[in-house]
Motif scaffolding. Sequence first.
Motif, PDB file in Angstrom:
ATOM      1  N   GLY A  90      -2.196   5.419   1.831  1.00 43.95           N
ATOM      2  CA  GLY A  90      -3.535   5.035   2.247  1.00 43.95           C
ATOM      3  C   GLY A  90      -4.318   4.246   1.233  1.00 43.95           C
ATOM      4  N   PRO A 125       0.835  -1.211   0.000  1.00 43.86           N
ATOM      5  CA  PRO A 125       0.000   0.000   0.000  1.00 43.86           C
ATOM      6  C   PRO A 125       0.866   1.256   0.000  1.00 43.86           C
ATOM      7  N   TYR A 126       0.263   2.330  -0.425  1.00 39.69           N
ATOM      8  CA  TYR A 126       0.969   3.608  -0.454  1.00 39.69           C
ATOM      9  C   TYR A 126      -0.057   4.714  -0.289  1.00 39.69           C
ATOM     10  N   ASN A 151      -4.987   0.790  -0.775  1.00 37.77           N
ATOM     11  CA  ASN A 151      -4.699  -0.649  -0.709  1.00 37.77           C
ATOM     12  C   ASN A 151      -4.976  -1.344  -2.021  1.00 37.77           C
TER      13      ASN A 151
END
Lengths: 303, 446, 456
Positions: free
Chosen positions: C246, C243-244, C248
């Motif tokens: 926030g 994830p990045y 997914n």
Amino acid sequence: MTGAQPVILGDMPSLSKLYVNAAATAARRRVLGTDAGISLPPCGHEVRGVLAEVGNLTAFQHLVGETASDVLPAGFIHALAFPVAMSVMNRDDFPLPLLGMVHLKNTVEQHGTILFTEALDITSWAENLRGHRAGTQVDIVAQVRRTGESEVLWKGTSTYLAKGVFLPGIDKPSAPPAPTTFSAPDPTALWQLGVDTGRAYAAVSGDFNPIHLSVLSARALGMRRSIAHGMYLASRALADVGAVKGDSFRWDVAFEGPVFLPARVALDISSVDSLSGAWRHSDYTAWNPRSGRRHFSGSVSAL
Amino acid sequence: MTDKYTQFVSRGIGKDVAKKLGLPQPVVLRRYQPGQALVPGPILVQGSSDGADELAAALLAWDLDVRRHAVPREKLGAIVLVLDELDHAEDLERPVLSAAASLRDLAPNARVVTVSRTPASAPGPASAAARQGIDGLLRSLAKELRAGATANGIMLADGVNTTSPSALGALRFFLSGRSAFVDGQFLTVASGEGQLPADPEKPLAGKVAVVTGAARGIGAAIARTLHRDGATVVVVDIPAAGDHLAAVANSVRGTALQLDISREDAGHRIIEHAVGRHGRLDIVIHNAGITRDKLLANMDQGRWNSVLAVNIAAQLRINDALLASRDFRDSPRIVSVASTSGIAGNRGQTNYAASKGGVIGMVRATAPLLAERHGSINAVAPGFIETEMTARIPFATREVARRLNSLQQGGQPGDVAEAIAFLASDAAGGITGEVLRVCGQNLVGA
Amino acid sequence: MSFTGQSATGPEESSTAAAATPGGGLLRQAVVVGGNRIPFARTGGAYTKSSNQDMLTAALDGLIARFGLADERIGEVAAGAVLKHSRDFNLTREAVLGSALSAETPAYDLQQACATGLETVLGLANKIKLGQIDSGIAGGVDSASDAPIAVSEGLREVLLDLNRAKTLPQRLKVLGRLRPKDLAPDAPNTGEPRTGLSMGEHQALTTAQWKITREAQDQLAYTSHRNLAAAYDAGFFDDLLTPYRGLNRDSNLRADTTLEKLATLKPVFGRNLGAEATMTAGNSTPLTDGASTVLLASEEWADAHELPKLATVVDGEAAAVDFVHGKDGLLMAPAFAVPRLLARNGLTLDDIDFFEIHEAFAGTVLSTLAAWEDEEFGRTRLGLDGALGSVDRSKLNVNGSSLAAGHPFAATGGRIVASLAKMLHERGHVDGRPARGLISICAAGGQGVVAILEAF
């Protein structure tokens, strides 16, 4: 070239002076009703030792989409020779009014590469004065040789129409050609031409004809908006054909509807090869994608 | 790291003001750093049994400054009260009161450790009374100590020497800064199992450890502590926490496994990753847990089930896979994170407390299953720990909660991690089925 | 139209025979160890303020964590971006320096439009096969949100000349050339420089040429979303994605989309081109931000690091078409590259177990499939006896593709390679041979890069 030896001009004529002079001549003719006659000038003009300016060449190449090589694009040579051609049309004995003439078609035969470092002799004359259903047309021919050499490397023939000018003794064609119906093919390209397209080409070609420069200057000459230079459009099409044409080729373009700026112009460029796979010619057609009206068409073919 | 109030009252004008007003005066606790001295001064070993002599000798062998008799006015780093041979409650008097004379000489952050025997195995009521008496004594003493000093006890099963590996291991843990937030607690050494590390600074050298819920907070601290102690660490968390997990994995030079531990095959996936990537699996830390607080009167199925599924059912299923695996047979260690809520209860946390109570039951029942492979399983029950989660508690509530213990401050995630790292080490092999509270002797609960 | 085609038969030399490397040894295998990407975000979404370097570093760090590569010196890292700031001249190396990899890991940037990601995989795989490196990380990143904006030509020339001017009068003279219109910025566009047509307009022409219906395009888009959503639900991306910011999941994914919803969308491409417009925002990929990485290694390196070996990079092929002169559609190069690649490896479409055909537009995939099924195209353009063949749709983009996931140009290759390698590894063997997958990615400029992977 037939007829008398050309007049050797000492300097490259100034296009702006020629346009001013043409305007003055037009006014004089309107006021005084003088007539230049019904025959073409007996001799052409020649300028020797012409050198392309490299900065100008680069700007031209970038504008029309050519790679900035040392080779002069065929359209650039047309621009280089244009003042000489204009000076012929500006002669007092030239029978047609220069201003308002319409560029109908253009043919170039390029017989070899010309580098910007080479000094050139440029000769131009008028020939083939003839009728047209809408007026009188004439061919202005220009030839380019390396200075001191006889081999013609570039020959351009521009056909202009003086609309509404009918000279005595020159017949109209018996019947207008049957109108060809044009149905637009799938485009292979779509040009977005800004309102400054004419000014940009004027800056690199030196052709400051007011009909290309602005809405106001175009309106002064009876156009509703400024229009793109025909040779700009043709030079872009030539650039799009690309390297396949080689050093020697024939380049034709016939102009139909003007391209009012700004504009979106749809194009179809397709190549035809021989059975052996060798390139024979590339044809191009440009039209208004909204109205479907054709702007110009032409081809580049092997010589 | 330490909360602002603790910083304020630890020095200068804040210290004077707090003293005058009778405000809580928490100190900055002595926490373990590699290379740090084990205790902040000499160790006084009280007690006259053979076990006391042997223990004193063992401490001397660690190059520690050991006293068998108090030197007046000398500041002590620790008092070790060896009470392994009591037959009667009256036997407490001499050693306890002589130790009492030295209490005022304890340096800040000093330690008192009792070593005694488990009441359950006492031969008769009198000795059981003596042994159980130590429990009350120790817990009360812990509340009496000040300036970061703690008191904890080691209870030996009968037949286990004061110098057995886990007795020494537990003693070392209690003396050191690793037990900074453990206060008033007992560890029972059930057997002579275990082995002291070759290098006390790298007690987990060569071990492969898996930590669940390791993306942040206590789990991340556990991963860092296990790595510091020499373990190769696999960090596990749900895929949605993968970015934080990756940062933790990279900081501990380990590997990240994005896995929802409530999946059926989670245990298999953990074993496969650890063995496949790192060749073995020695330690599993069940840290992953969630809260879905609600009064029971308002509890819904979703909140109840999700907490039970993650906090206890997943651990049980993973343990089943571990117990069935041929790759988890060489003195394996399991440590589960329970909670003081699971022991003492907490309003609004019936689901959470049920799950954490479940963890404690599971740990006790699993211990015998690991015995034949020399394995151990224990739980650590954190009290108020300063984490992102507790930072969201309203200020006043938080301020009260963090002062409600003998050390008058909240613990750090690293404090929980230190207890877990100890229980995961070879030295703790004789300790199994235990629940160790890391709560600063929270007033709530046992 | 020309009558000469691009021969589907490769050069005489066969690549199957082991060749000698510069070191004198035999060619080694290059294996895909695994991959990592960040979820792809629609432009203007979660990654609006993230730069290419930010996203590539995040994707790298996730990969490093997955495979325990912190402080590791990797043979080489190759990645690229299509939309690139001038400050990103050393994008990949800068990302490496910001990652947990050893600072002694060299890196280079590569750019081949949308084929960038796959080309980095092929380039590094070749280096591994030759023995020049033992490990490599291939990747790509693109941000359409944080895209570079150039100043106008007029302002640019004035600024450059101003820099060259030495005296105040010279500088004032240069500044005097500045016109108000020069101050308008020059935003990047996805138009082909030589034709002025956007990629969508080009594809609209090809879509019409191959008579691909709106319904067929919507169906492909629907299947892509459905397959991607199912893959997420099955946990397929748990070890492919980190994830990045926030996010997914790919933010373009519409798990609940229906054919009816897709049918309501208005065409966005090809409305002024004469033919019936069939391409909508639903069956075309949106502009997307994201990054992907793939870890490649020799068998020995993977073994020594106790890392998985999912698949081998068997072979790759690039092709290009003359779209400028109307010979072929802009995105049709893979239609030529795939037959050549199959021929060189002695394979047919029937020998492929997974097809990963990048969904630049649904029309691209369907036009390519139509060309392969077309007798005349096969004869006149591919030099075959007839049609190349049909692709079994049940083997096509089985875990979704760009229509659902989005398409951050240079990041798509890494996404596909990592996913396909995992699918091949899970499938294992088919009829006694390793499972085999084909990747096909079209790219701007009339290019295409294709590759074959096999289960290890």
